[in-house]
Design a protein around this motif. Structure first.
Motif, mmCIF file in Angstrom:
data_model
loop_
_atom_site.group_PDB
_atom_site.id
_atom_site.type_symbol
_atom_site.label_atom_id
_atom_site.label_comp_id
_atom_site.label_asym_id
_atom_site.label_seq_id
_atom_site.Cartn_x
_atom_site.Cartn_y
_atom_site.Cartn_z
ATOM 1 N N PRO A 74 0.834 -1.205 0.000
ATOM 2 C CA PRO A 74 0.000 0.000 0.000
ATOM 3 C C PRO A 74 0.870 1.258 0.000
ATOM 4 C CG PRO A 74 -0.823 -1.598 1.592
ATOM 5 C CD PRO A 74 0.496 -2.115 1.119
ATOM 6 N N VAL A 75 0.486 2.232 -0.783
ATOM 7 C CA VAL A 75 1.289 3.446 -0.934
ATOM 8 C C VAL A 75 0.870 4.488 0.105
ATOM 9 C CG1 VAL A 75 2.022 5.263 -2.505
ATOM 10 C CG2 VAL A 75 1.474 2.997 -3.400
ATOM 11 N N GLN A 76 1.855 5.035 0.805
ATOM 12 C CA GLN A 76 1.614 6.107 1.759
ATOM 13 C C GLN A 76 1.820 7.444 1.035
ATOM 14 O OE1 GLN A 76 3.998 5.908 5.380
ATOM 15 N NE2 GLN A 76 3.997 8.149 5.524
ATOM 16 N N GLU A 77 0.764 8.242 0.902
ATOM 17 C CA GLU A 77 0.843 9.510 0.185
ATOM 18 C C GLU A 77 0.617 10.673 1.153
ATOM 19 O OE1 GLU A 77 -1.047 9.727 -3.710
ATOM 20 O OE2 GLU A 77 -1.584 7.604 -3.516
ATOM 21 N N GLU A 78 1.495 11.678 1.069
ATOM 22 C CA GLU A 78 1.417 12.837 1.954
ATOM 23 C C GLU A 78 1.712 14.108 1.169
ATOM 24 O OE1 GLU A 78 2.871 11.556 6.293
ATOM 25 O OE2 GLU A 78 4.424 11.284 4.765
ATOM 26 N N GLU A 79 1.346 15.232 1.758
ATOM 27 C CA GLU A 79 1.699 16.529 1.207
ATOM 28 C C GLU A 79 2.429 17.345 2.269
ATOM 29 O OE1 GLU A 79 -1.357 18.744 -0.722
ATOM 30 O OE2 GLU A 79 -1.726 17.187 -2.239
ATOM 31 N N LEU A 80 3.320 18.233 1.802
ATOM 32 C CA LEU A 80 4.078 19.091 2.709
ATOM 33 C C LEU A 80 4.095 20.503 2.149
ATOM 34 C CD1 LEU A 80 6.102 19.461 5.137
ATOM 35 C CD2 LEU A 80 7.918 19.005 3.471
ATOM 36 N N THR A 81 3.751 21.463 2.984
ATOM 37 C CA THR A 81 3.900 22.876 2.651
ATOM 38 C C THR A 81 5.090 23.407 3.437
ATOM 39 O OG1 THR A 81 1.532 23.132 2.272
ATOM 40 C CG2 THR A 81 2.793 25.134 2.687
ATOM 41 N N ILE A 82 5.994 24.121 2.757
ATOM 42 C CA ILE A 82 7.222 24.575 3.408
ATOM 43 C C ILE A 82 7.004 25.829 4.248
ATOM 44 C CG2 ILE A 82 9.554 25.468 2.989
ATOM 45 C CD1 ILE A 82 9.691 23.613 0.543
ATOM 46 N N GLU A 83 6.348 26.853 3.683
ATOM 47 C CA GLU A 83 6.209 28.130 4.380
ATOM 48 C C GLU A 83 4.746 28.541 4.550
ATOM 49 O OE1 GLU A 83 10.098 30.800 3.273
ATOM 50 O OE2 GLU A 83 8.516 30.669 1.755
ATOM 51 N N LEU A 84 4.447 29.148 5.687
ATOM 52 C CA LEU A 84 3.170 29.820 5.888
ATOM 53 C C LEU A 84 3.246 31.241 5.342
ATOM 54 C CD1 LEU A 84 2.496 28.687 9.569
ATOM 55 C CD2 LEU A 84 1.294 27.886 7.526
ATOM 56 N N ASP A 85 4.414 31.849 5.499
ATOM 57 C CA ASP A 85 4.719 33.184 4.995
ATOM 58 C C ASP A 85 6.219 33.219 4.763
ATOM 59 O OD1 ASP A 85 4.446 35.804 4.225
ATOM 60 O OD2 ASP A 85 3.461 36.474 6.074
ATOM 61 N N ARG A 86 6.741 34.296 4.220
ATOM 62 C CA ARG A 86 8.164 34.369 3.920
ATOM 63 C C ARG A 86 8.995 34.116 5.176
ATOM 64 N NH1 ARG A 86 11.653 33.351 -0.014
ATOM 65 N NH2 ARG A 86 13.422 34.800 -0.092
ATOM 66 N N HIS A 87 9.782 33.024 5.167
ATOM 67 C CA HIS A 87 10.643 32.629 6.284
ATOM 68 C C HIS A 87 9.856 32.246 7.547
ATOM 69 C CE1 HIS A 87 13.984 33.642 3.797
ATOM 70 N NE2 HIS A 87 13.778 34.937 3.847
ATOM 71 N N VAL A 88 8.570 32.001 7.395
ATOM 72 C CA VAL A 88 7.758 31.459 8.499
ATOM 73 C C VAL A 88 7.388 30.037 8.095
ATOM 74 C CG1 VAL A 88 5.676 31.693 9.888
ATOM 75 C CG2 VAL A 88 6.853 33.745 9.051
ATOM 76 N N TYR A 89 8.066 29.071 8.697
ATOM 77 C CA TYR A 89 7.979 27.695 8.236
ATOM 78 C C TYR A 89 6.879 26.922 8.956
ATOM 79 C CZ TYR A 89 12.392 28.955 6.133
ATOM 80 O OH TYR A 89 13.357 29.604 5.396
ATOM 81 N N THR A 90 6.323 25.947 8.246
ATOM 82 C CA THR A 90 5.277 25.121 8.839
ATOM 83 C C THR A 90 5.865 24.167 9.870
ATOM 84 O OG1 THR A 90 5.475 23.371 7.172
ATOM 85 C CG2 THR A 90 3.967 25.197 6.680
ATOM 86 N N GLU A 91 5.014 23.698 10.776
ATOM 87 C CA GLU A 91 5.471 22.756 11.802
ATOM 88 C C GLU A 91 5.996 21.475 11.174
ATOM 89 O OE1 GLU A 91 2.515 22.062 14.729
ATOM 90 O OE2 GLU A 91 2.425 24.141 15.398
ATOM 91 N N ASP A 92 5.366 21.018 10.097
ATOM 92 C CA ASP A 92 5.812 19.780 9.443
ATOM 93 C C ASP A 92 7.206 19.940 8.853
ATOM 94 O OD1 ASP A 92 3.460 18.497 10.081
ATOM 95 O OD2 ASP A 92 2.520 18.834 8.133
ATOM 96 N N TYR A 93 7.476 21.088 8.221
ATOM 97 C CA TYR A 93 8.792 21.316 7.639
ATOM 98 C C TYR A 93 9.856 21.430 8.732
ATOM 99 C CZ TYR A 93 12.530 23.402 4.872
ATOM 100 O OH TYR A 93 13.737 23.661 4.262
#
Length: 238
Positions: free
Chosen positions: A208-227
Motif C-alpha cells: 500500500p502506498v503512503q501519500e502525503e503533502e508538505l507545505t514549506i512556508e506559511l509566509d516568507r521565512h515562516v515555516y510550517t510545523e511539518d517542515y
C-alpha cells in the motif's frame, strides 16, 4: 555571495566549486528518506557536495555510505566535505558516471538515494555549468531507474525527487523496471501554491502506498510545523 561553508548543526558543506549548491530539494530528501529499516549500506547517486550522504550518515548507523559523482570539481569538493565530517570513516565517493557504475560494480545497498539533475518547467539559468548540472540529459530518469534494481537488496528502498510534472512518467518508468512506490510526498512552497516537487520511495514489492503533502512556508521565512519537524536536526536556525 560568501565563499564560506554552509553550516549545519553537525557538519559543514563547502560548495564554492560546485555548480549545484545546497538547496531545499536535497535537504528534504536527506531528511525524508527512510532509515528506520536500519540500512547497513547506502548509495547516493549524483552526490554533488555530498549533502544527502552526510545527512544520512548523521541519521543512521550505516557502516558504509557510498556516493557517486561524475563532475571533477564536485567530486573533489564532495571528498573534501566527507573528510571534514565526523563520519569520514564511513563515507566514500566514486568519481564516475552512473553508466560506468552500472557496468562495473556489483555491490548491493539497503538504501539508494538520488537528487538527479533535471530541468523543472520553470527553471532558467545563464550559468552554463549549473545548467549542465540541472540538465535531465546528464542523467535521464529512464537510465537512472533502469539501473537501480541491480544494486538494491530485496528489502531495500530507493528514494528520489523530481519535478511534480514528471510524477506520472516516473511512476510508469519505475513499474517498468519492477520498482513499486511505497511512499510519495508532494511538496509546495507555500499555502495556495501548486505542488512543485514530488518525492518518491520505491521498493521491489507491491505494498500500500503512503501519500502525503508538505507545505514549506506559511509566509516568507515562516515555516510550517511539518517542515520544521523534518529539518530541525540539521538547520542551525530551526
Amino acid at each position: 555571495m560568501s565563499s564560506g561553508p554552509f553550516r549545519f548543526k553537525q557538519f559543514d558543506i563547502r560548495q564554492d566549486r560546485c555548480a549545484m549548491k545546497v538547496g531545499t530539494d536535497g535537504v528534504l530528501l536527506g531528511a525524508w528518506a527512510t532509515v528506520s529499516h536500519r540500512p547497513g549500506a547506502i548509495l547516493d547517486i549524483g552526490a554533488g557536495t555530498g549533502l544527502i550522504a552526510l545527512m544520512l550518515a548523521q541519521r543512521s548507523d550505516a557502516g558504509l555510505i557510498d556516493a557517486l559523482e561524475v563532475d571533477d570539481d564536485a567530486f573533489e569538493q564532495c571528498v573534501e566535505n566527507f573528510e571534514a565530517s565526523p563520519w569520514n570513516d564511513r563515507l566514500f565517493c566514486y568519481h564516475a558516471g552512473w553508466d560506468e557504475f552500472v557496468d562495473e560494480m556489483d555491490d548491493r545497498y539497503d538504501l539508494i538515494v538520488s537528487n538527479p539533475p533535471f530541468y523543472a518547467a520553470d527553471y532558467r539559468s545563464d550559468d552554463e555549468t549549473r545548467a549542465k548540472a540541472r540538465s535531465n540529459f546528464s542523467l535521464p530518469f529512464n537510465e537512472l531507474l533502469a539501473g537501480i534494481p541491480k544494486f538494491l537488496n530485496p528489502d531495500g528502498k530507493f528514494a528520489m525527487v523530481a519535478p511534480a510534472a514528471e510524477e506520472a512518467r516516473i511512476l510508469a518508468l519505475a513499474e517498468a523496471n519492477d520498482l513499486f512506490s511505497e511512499r510519495i510526498l508532494r511538496v509546495r512552497g507555500h499555502e495556495g501554491a501548486p505542488v512543485k516537487r514530488t518525492y518518491f520511495e520505491f521498493g521491489l514489492a507491491r505494498v500500500p502506498v503512503q501519500e502525503e503533502e508538505l507545505t514549506i512556508e506559511l509566509d516568507r521565512h515562516v515555516y510550517t510545523e511539518d517542515y520544521i519537524a523534518l529539518t530541525k536536526d540539521f538547520y542551525l536556525k530551526m
